[in-house]
Design an enzyme around this catalytic site. Structure first.
Site, short mmCIF file in Angstrom:
data_model
loop_
_atom_site.label_atom_id
_atom_site.label_comp_id
_atom_site.label_asym_id
_atom_site.label_seq_id
_atom_site.Cartn_x
_atom_site.Cartn_y
_atom_site.Cartn_z
N VAL A 83 32.60 52.56 36.95
CA VAL A 83 31.23 52.03 37.05
C VAL A 83 30.61 52.26 38.42
CG1 VAL A 83 31.62 50.19 35.32
CG2 VAL A 83 31.91 49.67 37.76
N ASN A 114 30.53 43.75 33.53
CA ASN A 114 31.62 42.79 33.70
C ASN A 114 32.75 43.32 34.59
OD1 ASN A 114 33.51 40.51 32.59
ND2 ASN A 114 34.58 42.42 32.13
N TYR A 146 33.16 39.93 48.17
CA TYR A 146 32.95 39.64 46.74
C TYR A 146 31.72 38.74 46.55
CZ TYR A 146 34.45 37.82 42.12
OH TYR A 146 34.53 37.45 40.81
N GLY A 147 31.61 37.71 47.39
CA GLY A 147 30.48 36.79 47.28
C GLY A 147 29.15 37.49 47.51
N LYS A 156 28.37 39.62 44.50
CA LYS A 156 28.03 38.81 43.33
C LYS A 156 26.63 38.19 43.45
CE LYS A 156 31.56 39.15 40.54
NZ LYS A 156 31.38 40.04 39.37
N SER A 192 42.76 34.69 34.57
CA SER A 192 43.04 36.11 34.35
C SER A 192 43.82 36.61 35.56
CB SER A 192 41.72 36.88 34.23
OG SER A 192 41.09 36.95 35.50
P1 NAI Z 1 40.12 41.30 35.09
O1 NAI Z 1 40.72 41.88 36.32
O2 NAI Z 1 41.04 40.74 34.06
O3 NAI Z 1 39.17 42.34 34.38
C1 NAI Z 1 38.33 43.20 35.09
C2 NAI Z 1 38.40 44.57 34.44
O4 NAI Z 1 37.50 45.46 35.13
C3 NAI Z 1 39.80 45.20 34.55
O5 NAI Z 1 40.30 45.52 33.25
C4 NAI Z 1 39.58 46.43 35.40
O6 NAI Z 1 40.41 47.55 35.06
C5 NAI Z 1 38.11 46.73 35.19
N1 NAI Z 1 37.54 47.50 36.28
C6 NAI Z 1 37.69 47.29 37.60
N2 NAI Z 1 37.05 48.21 38.31
C7 NAI Z 1 36.43 49.04 37.43
C8 NAI Z 1 35.59 50.17 37.56
N3 NAI Z 1 35.27 50.66 38.77
N4 NAI Z 1 35.11 50.76 36.43
C9 NAI Z 1 35.45 50.28 35.22
N5 NAI Z 1 36.28 49.21 35.03
C10 NAI Z 1 36.75 48.60 36.12
O7 NAI Z 1 39.10 40.17 35.57
P2 NAI Z 1 38.30 39.03 34.79
O8 NAI Z 1 38.77 37.73 35.30
O9 NAI Z 1 38.28 39.28 33.34
O10 NAI Z 1 36.83 39.24 35.40
C11 NAI Z 1 35.74 39.82 34.70
C12 NAI Z 1 34.49 39.67 35.54
O11 NAI Z 1 34.21 38.29 35.74
C13 NAI Z 1 34.58 40.30 36.93
O12 NAI Z 1 33.33 40.85 37.28
C14 NAI Z 1 34.88 39.11 37.81
O13 NAI Z 1 34.50 39.35 39.14
C15 NAI Z 1 34.06 38.04 37.13
N6 NAI Z 1 34.48 36.69 37.43
C16 NAI Z 1 35.66 36.22 36.97
C17 NAI Z 1 36.03 34.92 37.24
C18 NAI Z 1 37.27 34.34 36.73
O14 NAI Z 1 37.45 33.11 36.85
N7 NAI Z 1 38.17 35.13 36.13
C19 NAI Z 1 35.19 34.05 38.10
C20 NAI Z 1 33.92 34.62 38.45
C21 NAI Z 1 33.61 35.90 38.15
#
Ligand code: NAI
Length: 302
Positions: A75, A101, A166-167, A170, A200
């Protein structure tokens, strides 16, 4: 009331190979959407790449009777963003829904953070949102329909130790949303942001396990799917959620105080003497554009 369905709708979910994105993809497909499951398949810090993550989710969706296609683009590049949108258009003929996401973490206290750690996180979250959303919105505009989600975070909204990179990324997404909603509203494209919470790989060493295990990824999907549905009419909003709690958050502007007469100088001492009022959040409002701040200056401008 009828069920919320996505039949005939085409959705992209970035970073959908794991965690929260996997839930969105699965639920969208279950409710009739055709889904582009994008994932670079790297590690939590963004290193490496593998097609296995996206392929696994696509296989699961197909086994459950849904329609999905994998995409492994990054992305964080324009070429990657265009590739993701092209997968949707080439495979399913259009694009209706984009859920930005994908995400990585490179946590470090501000004084120790390297330029590489700063750049990597800004690239995936902030630039990544631009790289995917611009080609997506171009397609949506032609169809006069679209639903876009940006994934913000409480770390950006309120702060979290070790996450200045990150902040910043975001909260930057809210900056994109606030202006984009004005530019694309007339094409029936609604743009909203969410701050999810989920246990996660991204949070397993940040949240205490007992609380973390209640933060199931699946609880983020219902509100996000609602925002992506035809039923939703809101744009430019931000919602926070976790464990089954859902609420709205907003950047507000308070009434403040008008000093001077637009001609005479205002002294630092006047600021000191009025600081309680300047600092107060009393009579605050959510503004719909930067220009609306002028209304608080009204007595000075009339
Ligand atoms: P995760 O690490 O399980 O999933 C993120 C996915 O994004 C991974 O599968 C990864 O391979 C993919 N990814 C990373 N860089 C990429 C790129 N350049 N191109 C395509 N895919 C890429 O994390 P999670 O927890 O599911 O997070 C999802 C979103 O929610 C993220 O944006 C995270 O910052 C945000 N978030 C999550 C929180 C939480 O409590 N888990 C809290 C606040 C925000």
């Amino acid at each position: 009331m009828s069920d919320i369905r996505f039949n005939g709708r085409v959705a992209i979910v970035t970073g959908a190979g794991a965690g929260i994105g996997r839930e969105y993809s699965f639920e969208l497909a279950k409710r009739g959407a055709k889904v582009v499951v994008n994932d670079l398949g790297g590690a939590r810090d963004g290193a490496g790449a593998s097609s296995a993550a996206a392929d696994g989710v696509v296989e699961e969706i197909r086994k459950a009777g849904g329609e999905a296609v994998a995409n492994y683009d990054n992305v964080a590049t324009m070429q990657g963003g265009e590739g993701i949108v092209k997968t949707a258009v080439d495979t399913y003929g259009k694009l209706d829904i984009l859920i930005n996401n994908a995400g990585i973490l490179r946590d470090k206290s501000f004084v120790k953070m390297t330029e590489a750690e700063w750049d990597a996180v800004i690239a995936v979250h902030l630039k990544g949102a631009f790289c995917v959303t611009q080609p997506a919105v171009r397609v949506m505009k032609d169809n006069n329909y679209g639903r876009v989600i940006f994934t913000a975070s409480t770390s950006g909204l309120y702060g979290n130790f070790g996450q200045t990179n990150y902040g910043a990324a975001k909260l930057g997404l809210l900056g994109i949303m606030n202006t984009l909603k004005q530019e694309v509203g007339k094409y029936n494209i609604l743009v909203n942001s969410i701050a999810p919470t989920a246990w996660s790989r991204m949070t397993e060493d940040i949240m205490p396990e007992a609380i973390g295990k209640k933060m199931k990824s699946k609880f983020n999907a219902p509100l996000v799917l609602y925002l992506c549905s035809e039923d939703n009419k809101e744009s430019g909003r931000t919602y926070v959620m976790g464990a089954g709690w859902y609420g709205r958050t907003a950047i507000v502007c308070a009434e403040g105080i008008c000093l001077g007469d637009t001609e005479r100088d205002i002294s630092v001492e006047e600021i000191r003497d009025n600081f309680v009022k300047i600092d107060s959040l009393d009579n605050n409002e959510v503004l719909n554009s930067g220009l609306e701040v002028f209304k608080f200056m009204g007595p000075l401008l009339s």
